[in-house]
Write a protein that holds these residues in place. Structure first.
Motif, PDB file in Angstrom:
ATOM      1  N   ALA A  11       0.859  -1.187   0.000  1.00 25.51           N
ATOM      2  CA  ALA A  11       0.000   0.000   0.000  1.00 25.51           C
ATOM      3  C   ALA A  11       0.896   1.238   0.000  1.00 25.51           C
ATOM      4  O   ALA A  11       1.898   1.289   0.700  1.00 25.51           O
ATOM      5  N   GLY A  15      -6.134   4.205  -0.953  1.00 25.25           N
ATOM      6  CA  GLY A  15      -6.646   3.791  -2.256  1.00 25.25           C
ATOM      7  C   GLY A  15      -5.608   3.500  -3.311  1.00 25.25           C
ATOM      8  O   GLY A  15      -5.941   3.387  -4.488  1.00 25.25           O
ATOM      9  N   CYS A  17      -1.695   1.391  -4.384  1.00 28.18           N
ATOM     10  CA  CYS A  17      -0.673   0.411  -4.034  1.00 28.18           C
ATOM     11  C   CYS A  17       0.343   0.293  -5.160  1.00 28.18           C
ATOM     12  O   CYS A  17       0.116   0.767  -6.272  1.00 28.18           O
ATOM     13  N   THR A  36      -2.752 -11.468  -9.003  1.00 36.30           N
ATOM     14  CA  THR A  36      -2.310 -10.422  -8.075  1.00 36.30           C
ATOM     15  C   THR A  36      -2.802  -9.060  -8.529  1.00 36.30           C
ATOM     16  O   THR A  36      -3.293  -8.262  -7.721  1.00 36.30           O
ATOM     17  N   GLU A  39      -6.580  -8.739  -7.986  1.00 34.78           N
ATOM     18  CA  GLU A  39      -6.861  -8.495  -6.567  1.00 34.78           C
ATOM     19  C   GLU A  39      -6.519  -7.057  -6.176  1.00 34.78           C
ATOM     20  O   GLU A  39      -7.287  -6.387  -5.482  1.00 34.78           O
ATOM     21  N   ALA A  40      -5.356  -6.573  -6.621  1.00 35.42           N
ATOM     22  CA  ALA A  40      -4.938  -5.201  -6.300  1.00 35.42           C
ATOM     23  C   ALA A  40      -5.933  -4.186  -6.858  1.00 35.42           C
ATOM     24  O   ALA A  40      -6.303  -3.223  -6.174  1.00 35.42           O
ATOM     25  N   SER A  42      -9.058  -4.676  -7.445  1.00 37.15           N
ATOM     26  CA  SER A  42     -10.348  -4.763  -6.755  1.00 37.15           C
ATOM     27  C   SER A  42     -10.307  -4.039  -5.412  1.00 37.15           C
ATOM     28  O   SER A  42     -11.343  -3.659  -4.879  1.00 37.15           O
ATOM     29  N   ARG A  43      -9.122  -3.830  -4.864  1.00 35.52           N
ATOM     30  CA  ARG A  43      -8.983  -3.185  -3.555  1.00 35.52           C
ATOM     31  C   ARG A  43      -8.511  -1.735  -3.618  1.00 35.52           C
ATOM     32  O   ARG A  43      -8.664  -1.001  -2.648  1.00 35.52           O
ATOM     33  N   HIS A  44      -7.897  -1.334  -4.727  1.00 37.49           N
ATOM     34  CA  HIS A  44      -7.286  -0.004  -4.825  1.00 37.49           C
ATOM     35  C   HIS A  44      -7.732   0.693  -6.109  1.00 37.49           C
ATOM     36  O   HIS A  44      -7.835   0.068  -7.153  1.00 37.49           O
ATOM     37  N   THR A  75     -13.470  -0.983 -14.160  1.00 38.68           N
ATOM     38  CA  THR A  75     -13.806  -0.565 -12.798  1.00 38.68           C
ATOM     39  C   THR A  75     -13.540   0.913 -12.537  1.00 38.68           C
ATOM     40  O   THR A  75     -13.852   1.403 -11.453  1.00 38.68           O
TER      41      THR A  75
END
Length: 121
Positions: A11, A15, A17, A36, A39-40, A42-44, A75
């Motif tokens: 991170a 918001g 990374c 990876t 996933e990154a 979807s989170r950031h 997204t």
């Protein structure tokens, strides 16, 4: 199993990374990198892929990066490549995919460069 890739996620702020990719991004390691990055993203809202320690990339590696770019676009997230090595820059240029990515010289840099393609704004 081949241990040709090392992927780390750190991170870098609210918001955002940095995903560090080191080693060979090829047929064996592309699924790991693809997962990876998915996933990154979807989170950031902002993901910077640090390519400075990337030693090799093939078409499946390019495919993993392109899948991440598509996911980011869907997204509304921002995906940037930084410290792009010559071999990757050449592949992006030859495959006419450089314009898909915003390319910055350094993970901390927020301004696009004239890199191998025209960066998106």
């Amino acid at each position: 199993m081949y241990d040709t890739i090392h992927v780390g996620v750190k991170a870098t702020g609210p918001g955002s990374c940095r995903v560090s990719v080191a080693g060979d991004l090829d047929l064996c390691s592309a699924p790991t990198v693809r997962a990876t990055l998915r996933e990154a993203l979807s989170r950031h809202g902002r993901v910077v892929v640090d390519c400075s320690r990337l030693s090799f990339i093939d078409c499946t590696g390019i495919s993993a990066l392109l899948a991440a770019a598509r996911a980011a676009r869907v997204t509304g997230a921002e995906l940037r490549l930084c410290a792009v090595p010559h071999a990757l820059a050449r592949l992006l240029r030859l495959s006419h995919t450089a314009g898909v990515f915003t390319i910055v010289p350094d993970p901390a840099d927020r301004t696009p460069t004239g890199g191998p393609g025209t960066p998106r704004s």
